[in-house]
Design a protein around this motif. Structure first.
Motif, mmCIF file in Angstrom:
data_model
loop_
_atom_site.group_PDB
_atom_site.id
_atom_site.type_symbol
_atom_site.label_atom_id
_atom_site.label_comp_id
_atom_site.label_asym_id
_atom_site.label_seq_id
_atom_site.Cartn_x
_atom_site.Cartn_y
_atom_site.Cartn_z
ATOM 1 N N ALA A 160 70.068 2.577 62.217
ATOM 2 C CA ALA A 160 68.946 1.893 61.606
ATOM 3 C C ALA A 160 67.836 1.750 62.647
ATOM 4 N N GLN A 161 66.602 1.625 62.147
ATOM 5 C CA GLN A 161 65.443 1.501 63.036
ATOM 6 C C GLN A 161 65.668 0.395 64.064
ATOM 7 N N GLY A 162 65.532 0.723 65.340
ATOM 8 C CA GLY A 162 65.668 -0.251 66.416
ATOM 9 C C GLY A 162 67.091 -0.509 66.855
ATOM 10 N N SER A 163 68.071 0.163 66.256
ATOM 11 C CA SER A 163 69.478 -0.060 66.602
ATOM 12 C C SER A 163 70.014 1.097 67.437
ATOM 13 N N ALA A 164 71.088 0.818 68.166
ATOM 14 C CA ALA A 164 71.836 1.840 68.878
ATOM 15 C C ALA A 164 73.250 1.816 68.325
ATOM 16 N N LEU A 165 73.973 2.948 68.419
ATOM 17 C CA LEU A 165 75.312 3.028 67.876
ATOM 18 C C LEU A 165 76.338 3.274 68.976
#
Length: 368
Positions: A359-364
């Motif tokens: 998602a926008q602005g997230s890291a996995l």
């Protein structure tokens, strides 16, 4: 133009959940009743879990293109049982001896219950599946499959479609799902025409089979007549035409552009390449087992980034409908772009790396 794209932004659901299956949903509510009629030919089965597979034995092989790069493979049931029925446009998932899983269109006779037939073009720089079929799948070898599934069904005029005629367009190896379609259209006396294109006559598989249909077919090659325009591909395309196209992305893109605003034409198409990333953004991924970081580009799929970085990751269709690349997410928020995973699966932290993203602005962080 009424659009029936097998691989639109949300790919079709292999589980058969109709409310998610935009590929087979009709864009025009006026003909939504035809959706029920098409359900009988789709026969989409869930490809999850080895117990659902059965064994096939390679019964025959032959080269079907003059450039030697396309091989036809015939399979029979390993237990000599009758094979599940299929309909034009169907494909099978092949679980190859190496563990790779690949999808190939069925291009034989749907009425034959004793064998399946596929054709595979050698792709030296691909993911290895075509090379395995060409070089390591001799007569007598065993593969496994879940049986036929259909996300590119043919609904013919007078038998569930409001169209009055069909225009078939095939590019190169894209002839494979079209072959049984033109055979059926011929048997039913449907008004149809076709153009078959490719780099050269030598590169076209089944060219003699196609030519046997006579004046209904135009065979056109780039080396003799140049690249065809969308107008060349579509022909007259009169009102009431249903277009069935399979081939490379540039060809399909030209056809789609040419039919914008044509509400009197249906367009059904299938492509063998991953769709482009739409409205993507870059994001970082951490590999849980090693702590390594992989940066995913805005126009790059997560799966492509993992492969580029040498991270072992299972995959097959690369288009969000087979589920082979299902991966557990250990951290971060996912932007799901598939139509396959159920809400409980998503809540449990699963994602498909071939189409879904952070998602926008997230890291996995992935369980890899």
């Amino acid at each position: 133009m009424r659009l029936f794209d097998r691989y639109r932004q949300t790919p079709p659901s292999a589980s058969g959940r109709l409310r998610h299956d935009v590929t087979l949903s009709f864009a025009d509510a006026a003909i939504s009743g035809l959706f029920a009629a098409s359900a009988a030919v789709r026969r989409i089965r869930p490809p999850a879990g080895a117990p659902d597979t059965f064994a096939l034995t390679v019964a025959g092989r032959r080269t079907v293109a003059l450039d030697q790069d396309v091989v036809e493979v015939t399979f029979r049931d390993a237990s000599d049982s009758a094979l599940p029925q299929w309909f034009p446009g169907a494909h099978i998932d092949l679980h190859l001896p190496s563990g790779r899983v690949r999808q190939y269109s069925l291009c034989g006779d749907p009425g034959a219950s004793d064998h399946y037939r596929i054709a595979v073009r050698r792709i030296p720089d691909g993911g290895g599946g075509s090379l395995e079929v060409h070089d390591a799948l001799p007569v007598g070898a065993t593969v496994h499959t879940h049986g036929p599934r259909n996300a590119f069904p043919l609904t013919v005029p007078g038998y569930g479609s409001p169209a009055r005629r069909i225009r078939f367009i095939a590019g190169g190896i894209g002839i494979t799902p079209i072959l049984p379609m033109i055979a059926l259209a011929g048997r039913l006396g449907i008004d149809w025409s076709m153009i078959y294109t490719g780099r050269s006559l030598e590169s076209l598989p089944f060219v003699d089979d196609v030519a046997a249909h006579g004046a209904a077919v135009e065979i056109r090659t780039d080396d003799r007549r140049g690249l065809p325009s969308a107008s060349d591909l579509l022909g007259a395309c009169e009102p009431g035409t249903a277009v069935y196209a399979c081939g490379p992305a540039p060809m399909l893109g030209a056809i789609r552009s040419a039919l914008v605003g044509r509400e009197d034409v249906e367009l059904h198409f299938e492509r063998f390449a991953a769709p482009p990333v739409v409205d993507g953004h870059p994001f970082p991924v951490t590999i849980g087992s090693t702590g390594a970081r992989v940066d995913v580009g805005a126009e790059e799929t997560l799966l492509a980034a993992l492969r580029r970085a040498g991270v072992p990751a299972s995959y097959s269709c690369q288009q969000g409908f087979c589920g082979t690349c299902r991966t557990r997410v250990l951290g971060g928020e996912v932007e799901h772009r598939d139509a396959l995973l159920t809400d409980p699966e998503r809540e449990a932290g699963l994602m498909l790396t071939c189409v879904s993203r952070a998602a926008q602005g997230s890291a996995l962080t992935l369980d890899l």
